[in-house]
Every structure is written in C-alpha cells, then in structure tokens.
Design an enzyme around this catalytic site. Sequence first.
Site, short mmCIF file in Angstrom:
data_model
loop_
_atom_site.label_atom_id
_atom_site.label_comp_id
_atom_site.label_asym_id
_atom_site.label_seq_id
_atom_site.Cartn_x
_atom_site.Cartn_y
_atom_site.Cartn_z
CE LYS A 14 -4.09 1.10 2.76
NZ LYS A 14 -4.49 1.00 3.79
C1 E4P Z 1 -8.15 1.65 3.73
O1 E4P Z 1 -7.30 0.79 3.51
C2 E4P Z 1 -7.72 2.47 5.13
O2 E4P Z 1 -7.20 1.26 6.05
C3 E4P Z 1 -9.13 2.98 5.88
O3 E4P Z 1 -10.20 2.56 4.91
C4 E4P Z 1 -8.84 4.06 6.41
O4 E4P Z 1 -10.17 4.66 6.64
P1 E4P Z 1 -10.27 5.81 8.02
O5 E4P Z 1 -9.09 6.05 8.45
O6 E4P Z 1 -11.24 6.90 7.42
O7 E4P Z 1 -11.15 4.93 8.69
#
Ligand code: E4P
Length: 191
Positions: A83
């Site tokens: 990622k």
């Molecule tokens: C996606 O891979 C992220 O981990 C995630 O959805 C983060 O979103 P949030 O921090 O708004 O919950």
Amino acid sequence: MKFFVDTADVAAIRDLHATGLVDGVTTNPSLVGKSGRDFREVIVDICKVTDGPVSAEVIATDEAGMLEQGRALAALAPNVVVKLPLTLDGLKACRKLTSEGTRTNVTLCFSTSQALLAAKAGARFVSPFVGRLDDLAQDGMQLIQEIVEMYANFPNLKTEVLAASIRHPLHVSQSALAGADVATIPYPVMK
Ligand code: E4P
C-alpha cells in the site's frame, strides 16, 4: 463485489473469515499501531488466515524508502499487496513495484484525477476515501461513481476500485450499486 476487512486485529479477521464472506484484508499503520504488535508479525499472521490480498502500507515518504519497505513487505507472503500513498513518490514507487510483479494498493485517493494517475502508474487497487470526504461535507460516494465510470472507458485497465474509509453499511451497498470492485469494511460495520 469483494469484501475486504479493514483491520489489523487477527482475531477479528479469523472470526469474519469463518463466514466465508471475506475476500481479503486491508491494514494501515494506525490500525497496526492499535494492535500494539510488531508490524511484520501482524502481516504474516493475517496472511496465514486468508490467502486473499492483504494490504500492508509503507511509512516512508520518499520513493527509495517506499521501494525498500515495499520489497520487504512483499517478501513476507505471496498475497501481500503493498500500500502506497497517492503522492508523486508513491506513484513512482507504484510503477517500479508493479514492473517487478508486486501488486500495489494506491491509497488516500480523493479525486478522479488522482485515480487516473494511480491507474496510469499500474496500481492493482486504488482506494478512494469515502468517509473522509463525507467528513468534509463532500460526497464520497460520488467519487466512487465517477472513478468506476471513468475506468469503464478503458476496458483493458487492471486497476480495481476499492471503496475505503467505509463508515456504515449504507456505504457498502452504495459502493456495490456504483460498481466498485471491492469495499474494505471495518469489523463492526461488517458485523
Ligand atoms: C483503507 O485501506 C484504510 O485503511 C481505511 O479505510 C482508512 O479509513 P479511515 O481512517 O477513514 O477509517
């Protein structure tokens, strides 16, 4: 539409995996931080529960650092997806890792033009942040619709739209209606 679980809690992943409804997992540094465990150990443990894609995020902000961390993460298990943030360095790292055969998830996508860049860079997944846009009084779901529509103009494109920052079940069904390939869903929302 595929369901990924958005957590680094291995027990939660095991619990949901038993339903047969889980196709993969996404993590981020904050989620792993909450577990209080070693980052690499958590990723290895998650990859033992599921053989679906498991997103593990780099924390470096420069291309060289992202490449070094990305290659180390990809070596942990065959189903690790690296990622990367949607920055210029993240896109450069994405292109290189993709050319080496590593799958990437380009995250922190907040616009259609950014999604176009991620696809150009060869991302396997692009993660538009629905809830974070809603928090700013913008329409996160509209972004999902636009990216799905844009990518449909290029049938050979391999990039999958991964609806992220999901806050409630309606976000999941709306993502499915919009034609997102994947929604990554927090444990309580999935429950
Ligand atoms: C996606 O891979 C992220 O981990 C995630 O959805 C983060 O979103 P949030 O921090 O708004 O919950």
